[in-house]
Write a protein that holds these residues in place. Structure first.
Motif, PDB file in Angstrom:
ATOM      1  N   GLU A 139       0.763  -1.447   0.163  1.00 46.25           N
ATOM      2  CA  GLU A 139       0.163   0.137   0.101  1.00 46.25           C
ATOM      3  C   GLU A 139       0.793   1.241  -0.001  1.00 46.25           C
ATOM      4  OE1 GLU A 139      -3.047  -0.120   3.071  1.00 46.25           O
ATOM      5  OE2 GLU A 139      -3.847  -2.035   2.254  1.00 46.25           O
ATOM      6  N   SER A 171       2.206   4.810  -1.734  1.00 50.69           N
ATOM      7  CA  SER A 171       1.472   5.764  -2.383  1.00 50.69           C
ATOM      8  C   SER A 171       2.376   6.142  -3.575  1.00 50.69           C
ATOM      9  CB  SER A 171       1.101   6.992  -1.706  1.00 50.69           C
ATOM     10  OG  SER A 171       2.484   7.607  -1.211  1.00 50.69           O
ATOM     11  N   GLN A 210      -4.299   1.026  -6.910  1.00 50.16           N
ATOM     12  CA  GLN A 210      -5.438   1.190  -6.297  1.00 50.16           C
ATOM     13  C   GLN A 210      -5.710   2.874  -6.228  1.00 50.16           C
ATOM     14  OE1 GLN A 210      -4.528  -0.864  -2.762  1.00 50.16           O
ATOM     15  NE2 GLN A 210      -5.456  -2.640  -3.127  1.00 50.16           N
ATOM     16  N   GLU A 211      -7.009   3.074  -6.414  1.00 52.26           N
ATOM     17  CA  GLU A 211      -7.378   4.434  -6.209  1.00 52.26           C
ATOM     18  C   GLU A 211      -8.342   4.900  -5.001  1.00 52.26           C
ATOM     19  OE1 GLU A 211      -8.967   5.948  -9.740  1.00 52.26           O
ATOM     20  OE2 GLU A 211      -7.125   5.965 -10.869  1.00 52.26           O
ATOM     21  N   LYS A 212      -8.047   5.677  -4.236  1.00 52.81           N
ATOM     22  CA  LYS A 212      -9.058   5.787  -3.176  1.00 52.81           C
ATOM     23  C   LYS A 212      -9.277   7.417  -3.094  1.00 52.81           C
ATOM     24  CE  LYS A 212      -9.482   5.136   1.872  1.00 52.81           C
ATOM     25  NZ  LYS A 212      -8.848   4.720   3.151  1.00 52.81           N
ATOM     26  N   LYS A 213     -10.408   7.654  -3.023  1.00 52.65           N
ATOM     27  CA  LYS A 213     -10.991   9.151  -3.020  1.00 52.65           C
ATOM     28  C   LYS A 213     -10.874   9.739  -1.311  1.00 52.65           C
ATOM     29  CE  LYS A 213     -14.119   9.269  -6.816  1.00 52.65           C
ATOM     30  NZ  LYS A 213     -15.410   9.418  -7.467  1.00 52.65           N
ATOM     31  N   HIS A 214     -10.426  10.663  -1.389  1.00 55.83           N
ATOM     32  CA  HIS A 214      -9.966  11.323  -0.206  1.00 55.83           C
ATOM     33  C   HIS A 214     -10.860  12.928  -0.066  1.00 55.83           C
ATOM     34  CE1 HIS A 214      -7.448   8.586   1.755  1.00 55.83           C
ATOM     35  NE2 HIS A 214      -6.994   8.584   0.637  1.00 55.83           N
ATOM     36  N   ASP A 251     -11.776  12.607   7.049  1.00 55.63           N
ATOM     37  CA  ASP A 251     -11.845  11.492   8.005  1.00 55.63           C
ATOM     38  C   ASP A 251     -10.931  11.601   9.251  1.00 55.63           C
ATOM     39  OD1 ASP A 251     -12.989  10.299   5.980  1.00 55.63           O
ATOM     40  OD2 ASP A 251     -11.530   9.449   5.232  1.00 55.63           O
ATOM     41  N   VAL A 288      -8.035  12.425  -5.370  1.00 56.73           N
ATOM     42  CA  VAL A 288      -7.930  10.782  -5.829  1.00 56.73           C
ATOM     43  C   VAL A 288      -6.309  10.339  -5.396  1.00 56.73           C
ATOM     44  CG1 VAL A 288      -7.934   8.723  -7.434  1.00 56.73           C
ATOM     45  CG2 VAL A 288      -9.593  10.594  -7.566  1.00 56.73           C
ATOM     46  N   ARG A 289      -6.237   9.397  -4.416  1.00 56.50           N
ATOM     47  CA  ARG A 289      -4.984   9.182  -4.052  1.00 56.50           C
ATOM     48  C   ARG A 289      -4.659   7.676  -4.496  1.00 56.50           C
ATOM     49  NH1 ARG A 289      -2.333   6.569   0.533  1.00 56.50           N
ATOM     50  NH2 ARG A 289      -0.401   7.471   1.123  1.00 56.50           N
ATOM     51  N   ARG A 290      -3.646   7.687  -5.273  1.00 58.32           N
ATOM     52  CA  ARG A 290      -3.052   6.325  -5.923  1.00 58.32           C
ATOM     53  C   ARG A 290      -2.017   5.671  -5.083  1.00 58.32           C
ATOM     54  NH1 ARG A 290      -4.326   9.890 -10.130  1.00 58.32           N
ATOM     55  NH2 ARG A 290      -5.837   9.161 -11.322  1.00 58.32           N
TER      56      ARG A 290
END
Length: 512
Positions: A27, A29, A60-64, A168, A193-195
């Motif tokens: 994981e 970045s 993986q892409e996660k939205k923050h 968060d 978007v955090r990759r």
């Protein structure tokens, strides 16, 4: 291809990224890898995409949601919210005339108005009338608020040492106040978007092998050839069987391509193209075609009438009289339609509902043979739009006038046109149209559907149409609607799909 061979085909940049992920752990970045390798962010992403393609990692892409304080929010953070300043003034004054709020609380008139609204909304104060003057009076909740900060003030305090924070990371009870401060323009929220990267099992296994890389030459330069150094350098091997991304060249819309194909066929076999106006009179659209003024196709649900201009001009009044005579009393032995023809109806403007209007207008100007023309243009009808009906669609019309033309010539033209359009199996059956006799309809067989589909209507113009135009020779005519043919060719079931801007669908349409 084994793992060692896969690694051998990796570039130096891809090996550096893979090695960095082994040191950084799962994981990681993009920023982590960027800092470890010294590569630019775009270089890291290009390498990661190649590694993902070859099964070494997963992206993986996660939205923050990032919450930031605005300049106005900073000013309130330093000097407190306006309702807080008024509340502190109320502690001393007990009653505060509305008009005196700006002066007493050292606020602008605009901020004083804002404070009044929020005092009432929070229940810290209420408005009363005292001796004919509206005043603010502190409430019990207001007294309590003097002793502790409200949640929106505590949330604003989260930005004491920073301008940005993740949603968060804000305590849950304070996060509920984000919409309030956001609506007041004191904070803003942006999605980012955090990759990140996760090594697959293949990627983990590769870390046990040698990821060192000797730079290879991917292009033979003139200098290498001239000096002979090409014998000493490491030449990069190319996998000529590797899959590549699809390339979609620029091309016409499939329906436009079909229209252009028909146009080229007709020009090649000697037809001349003509055009006509979109705004037409009922005279050319219906009357000149020997279509009765009380015919069902004239009803408002088929034709789009216009309020402007109020009336269309008919330049040849003698022709209008001859057409009227044909409708009322008939010509060439017929009885006509036997009704009272209304010349005002002829002058009503409409949107053209058929390109036959253009063909007949041309015939009126060219009554002598030979005539061999076609028109491809839009027509308009008041249809209820659904999967098989549109209010606007392209139509093709063709006519031929020559001495001794007959019905067999018409069938010959139709067969030649349809075969060149790629429809090899054709059948003809009797048809009926108000202005042709005899009339015919042509069906084409489509093996992919195992169906016969109606494609066009055609016929020989009636004497009641030709005689008022002073035409003494037979005229054959046909009309094709493109939409149905396009639907069959493109394998779609909803006519509306022909006009939606689905780039992916358009890209995948074949060039044929």
């Amino acid at each position: 291809m084994g793992l060692e061979e896969d690694i051998e085909n990796l570039s130096a940049r891809e090996r550096r990224v893979l090695s960095a992920l082994g040191e950084l752990g799962t994981e990681s970045s993009v920023e982590d890898v960027q800092e470890d390798t010294g590569l630019s962010q775009s270089a890291v992403m290009r390498a990661a995409l190649e590694l993902e393609e070859n099964g070494f990692l997963e992206i993986q892409e996660k939205k923050h949601r990032i919450v930031s304080i605005t300049e106005e929010g900073k000013s309130y953070l330093e000097d407190s919210l306006p309702e807080r300043k008024v509340l502190e003034t109320l502690e001393e004054e007990k009653y505060l005339p509305i008009d005196s709020i700006p002066e007493k609380s050292d606020l602008s008139e605009g901020k004083a108005n804002i404070s009044t609204g929020w005092l009432k909304k929070k229940g810290w104060a209420e408005i009363e009338e005292k001796e004919g003057t509206k005043v603010l009076k502190i409430t019990d909740d207001g007294q309590k608020a003097l002793e502790e900060k409200a949640k929106d003030e505590l949330l604003l305090g989260e930005f004491e040492d920073t301008e940005n924070t993740l949603w968060d990371q804000i305590p849950t009870d304070l996060a509920d106040e984000i919409p309030n401060l956001r609506s007041r323009g004191l904070i803003r929220v942006k999605e980012r978007v955090r990759r990140g990267f996760n090594l697959t099992e293949k990627g983990q296994d590769s870390l046990n092998l040698d990821l060192e890389y000797t730079e290879k030459v991917s292009e033979l330069s003139s200098e290498l050839l001239r000096t002979g150094r090409w014998r000493e350098v490491n030449l990069k091997e190319y996998n000529v069987t590797a899959e590549v991304s699809p390339v979609y060249p620029g091309k016409e819309h499939p329906q436009r391509r079909m229209i252009e194909r028909l146009r080229s066929i007709l020009l090649r076999i000697g037809f001349k193209e003509i055009r006509g106006p979109i705004v037409e009179s009922e005279f050319w659209n219906f009357d000149a075609l020997f279509q009765a003024q009380n015919h069902p196709a004239r009803e408002i649900h088929d034709t789009l009438s216009l309020s402007k201009p109020e009336s269309a001009k008919i330049l040849d009044e003698n022709l209008l009289k001859r057409v009227k005579e044909a409708h009322e009393n008939g010509v060439a032995g017929s009885d006509g339609w036997e009704y009272d023809f209304d010349e005002e109806v002829s002058r009503r403007p409409i949107l053209r509902s058929q390109t036959t209007a253009d063909s007949v207008r041309y015939l009126a100007r060219q009554p002598d043979p030979p005539v061999k023309v076609f028109c491809i243009d839009k027509v308009f009808r008041r249809e209820r739009i659904d999967y098989q009906h549109l209010a606007e669609f392209p139509q093709a019309e063709g006519i031929v006038m020559a001495p001794e033309l007959n019905f067999r010539h018409l069938l010959g033209y139709l067969k030649q046109i349809l075969v060149e359009m790629g429809i090899s199996k054709i059948r003809f059956r009797p048809g009926y149209f108000p202005y042709t006799e005899p009339s015919v309809e042509a069906d084409g067989y489509f093996p992919e559907l195992d169906e016969w589909i109606e494609l066009l209507g055609a016929g020989m113009f009636r004497p009641e149409l030709l005689e008022p135009l002073n035409i003494e020779y037979p005229v054959l005519a046909w009309g094709i609607g493109f939409s149905r043919l396009a639907m069959i060719r493109m394998g779609i079931e909803d006519m509306r799909d022909l006009h939606k801007n689905d780039i992916d669908w358009l890209n995948k349409q074949p060039l044929r």
